[in-house]
Design a protein around this motif. Sequence first.
Motif, PDB file in Angstrom:
ATOM      1  N   TRP A   1      20.087  16.895  -7.767  1.00  0.00           N
ATOM      2  CA  TRP A   1      20.529  16.697  -9.146  1.00  0.00           C
ATOM      3  C   TRP A   1      19.706  15.625  -9.850  1.00  0.00           C
ATOM      4  O   TRP A   1      19.441  15.712 -11.050  1.00  0.00           O
ATOM      5  CB  TRP A   1      22.022  16.323  -9.190  1.00  0.00           C
ATOM      6  N   ARG A   2      19.263  14.624  -9.067  1.00  0.00           N
ATOM      7  CA  ARG A   2      18.444  13.557  -9.630  1.00  0.00           C
ATOM      8  C   ARG A   2      17.038  14.064  -9.921  1.00  0.00           C
ATOM      9  O   ARG A   2      16.452  13.764 -10.973  1.00  0.00           O
ATOM     10  CB  ARG A   2      18.398  12.391  -8.643  1.00  0.00           C
ATOM     11  N   ARG A   3      16.485  14.858  -9.003  1.00  0.00           N
ATOM     12  CA  ARG A   3      15.142  15.408  -9.211  1.00  0.00           C
ATOM     13  C   ARG A   3      15.110  16.343 -10.405  1.00  0.00           C
ATOM     14  O   ARG A   3      14.102  16.418 -11.125  1.00  0.00           O
ATOM     15  CB  ARG A   3      14.673  16.144  -7.949  1.00  0.00           C
ATOM     16  N   MET A   4      16.214  17.040 -10.650  1.00  0.00           N
ATOM     17  CA  MET A   4      16.267  17.960 -11.796  1.00  0.00           C
ATOM     18  C   MET A   4      16.237  17.222 -13.130  1.00  0.00           C
ATOM     19  O   MET A   4      15.856  17.791 -14.156  1.00  0.00           O
ATOM     20  CB  MET A   4      17.537  18.819 -11.696  1.00  0.00           C
TER      21      MET A   4
ATOM     22  N   TYR B   1       0.816  -1.218   0.000  1.00  0.00           N
ATOM     23  CA  TYR B   1       0.000   0.000   0.000  1.00  0.00           C
ATOM     24  C   TYR B   1       0.853   1.273   0.000  1.00  0.00           C
ATOM     25  O   TYR B   1       0.307   2.371   0.021  1.00  0.00           O
ATOM     26  CB  TYR B   1      -0.922   0.016   1.233  1.00  0.00           C
ATOM     27  N   ASP B   2       2.153   1.123  -0.022  1.00  0.00           N
ATOM     28  CA  ASP B   2       3.063   2.263   0.116  1.00  0.00           C
ATOM     29  C   ASP B   2       3.284   2.932  -1.236  1.00  0.00           C
ATOM     30  O   ASP B   2       3.976   2.399  -2.102  1.00  0.00           O
ATOM     31  CB  ASP B   2       4.401   1.792   0.690  1.00  0.00           C
ATOM     32  N   THR B   3       2.677   4.096  -1.437  1.00  0.00           N
ATOM     33  CA  THR B   3       2.846   4.842  -2.682  1.00  0.00           C
ATOM     34  C   THR B   3       3.589   6.161  -2.453  1.00  0.00           C
ATOM     35  O   THR B   3       3.511   7.077  -3.273  1.00  0.00           O
ATOM     36  CB  THR B   3       1.484   5.129  -3.343  1.00  0.00           C
ATOM     37  N   ARG B   4       4.310   6.251  -1.333  1.00  0.00           N
ATOM     38  CA  ARG B   4       5.113   7.453  -1.096  1.00  0.00           C
ATOM     39  C   ARG B   4       6.240   7.529  -2.119  1.00  0.00           C
ATOM     40  O   ARG B   4       6.849   6.516  -2.473  1.00  0.00           O
ATOM     41  CB  ARG B   4       5.691   7.416   0.317  1.00  0.00           C
ATOM     42  N   LEU B   5       6.523   8.738  -2.590  1.00  0.00           N
ATOM     43  CA  LEU B   5       7.598   8.912  -3.567  1.00  0.00           C
ATOM     44  C   LEU B   5       8.953   8.829  -2.879  1.00  0.00           C
ATOM     45  O   LEU B   5       9.163   9.472  -1.847  1.00  0.00           O
ATOM     46  CB  LEU B   5       7.459  10.264  -4.276  1.00  0.00           C
ATOM     47  N   PRO B   6       9.888   8.070  -3.421  1.00  0.00           N
ATOM     48  CA  PRO B   6      11.239   8.037  -2.848  1.00  0.00           C
ATOM     49  C   PRO B   6      11.875   9.420  -2.916  1.00  0.00           C
ATOM     50  O   PRO B   6      11.582  10.217  -3.819  1.00  0.00           O
ATOM     51  CB  PRO B   6      11.985   7.045  -3.754  1.00  0.00           C
ATOM     52  N   GLN B   7      12.740   9.717  -1.959  1.00  0.00           N
ATOM     53  CA  GLN B   7      13.432  11.000  -1.940  1.00  0.00           C
ATOM     54  C   GLN B   7      14.770  10.869  -2.672  1.00  0.00           C
ATOM     55  O   GLN B   7      15.588  10.013  -2.344  1.00  0.00           O
ATOM     56  CB  GLN B   7      13.666  11.451  -0.497  1.00  0.00           C
TER      57      GLN B   7
ATOM     58  N   THR C   1       6.270   4.258  -8.564  1.00  0.00           N
ATOM     59  CA  THR C   1       6.681   5.486  -7.878  1.00  0.00           C
ATOM     60  C   THR C   1       8.189   5.709  -7.914  1.00  0.00           C
ATOM     61  O   THR C   1       8.666   6.718  -7.382  1.00  0.00           O
ATOM     62  CB  THR C   1       6.229   5.452  -6.405  1.00  0.00           C
ATOM     63  N   ASN C   2       8.960   4.802  -8.517  1.00  0.00           N
ATOM     64  CA  ASN C   2      10.415   4.971  -8.533  1.00  0.00           C
ATOM     65  C   ASN C   2      10.823   6.099  -9.486  1.00  0.00           C
ATOM     66  O   ASN C   2       9.968   6.794 -10.053  1.00  0.00           O
ATOM     67  CB  ASN C   2      11.112   3.649  -8.883  1.00  0.00           C
ATOM     68  N   PHE C   3      12.120   6.277  -9.693  1.00  0.00           N
ATOM     69  CA  PHE C   3      12.595   7.392 -10.512  1.00  0.00           C
ATOM     70  C   PHE C   3      12.012   7.358 -11.920  1.00  0.00           C
ATOM     71  O   PHE C   3      11.509   8.367 -12.423  1.00  0.00           O
ATOM     72  CB  PHE C   3      14.130   7.371 -10.576  1.00  0.00           C
TER      73      PHE C   3
END
Length: 258
Positions: A27-30, A17-23, A97-99
């Motif tokens: 630089w990766r988020r960009m 049930y875990d749909t939280r986005l990984p942190q 939800t991964n990268f």
Amino acid sequence: MPTDPAELPAEPVNVLYDTRLPQYPLWRRMQIPVISSAVIAVIQALGPTLRFEKVGMHYYNQAHARGVPVVAAFWHRCIISATWFWRNQGVVVMNTTNFDGQWTRRVIEHFGFGTAQGSSTRGGLRGLAVMARRLEEGLDVAFSIDGPRGPRYVAKPGPVMLARKTGKPVYVFHIALEKAHTLEKAWDLMQIPHFFSRAVIVSAPLIYVSPQSDAEELERKHAEMQKSLERVRDVAESWFQLSEAERTKLRTEWEAAS
């Protein structure tokens, strides 16, 4: 002992049930908007030049003529051409939800798809619950059934489980291209169409799963879906190597079945 709720340890979340986005680091988020914009540009450039032929599409059309949405399943290999073909129809897609899922979500939502966050390894049950609600609202849902990371051409059970829960049929299809670049090192052997390529979408008879199905029946239906996915892939992938007479015969046989 801490009494402030902020100091208490977080409740564990069931992985299904875990749909939280990984942190990810900055630089990766960009990279997420950069990759998604590039993929959108590629699909927008290639898509309008593709010429689709439909084989067996009457199975899908008959369901919709009765007002019945479907649970679609297809191999990840044809995800680019499928994104273009099914664009702007409100189809809800299971999205990890991964990268890769974070930039993919931007791409598919740009082309008019809805998303249900989850995958076979994380958040899958919550994603299925969202898809069940969307089916009740009359929307189609879809799975790239060997995604997000394979193994290639091995179907996961999500569509059969959802069909049992909702009573909606499983719809299987595959899209093949006459001219394409295959990513040989990718796990899914993804195909990127060439400009002005011909394409064929081959659809199979709908698969119905009774709400009363036991574990043995679910396994049988899963095997039926796997076989159907293999069949449409084999027909589609061989389509442009056949003679016109052979394709005409297949069209007649496929369209005659109902």
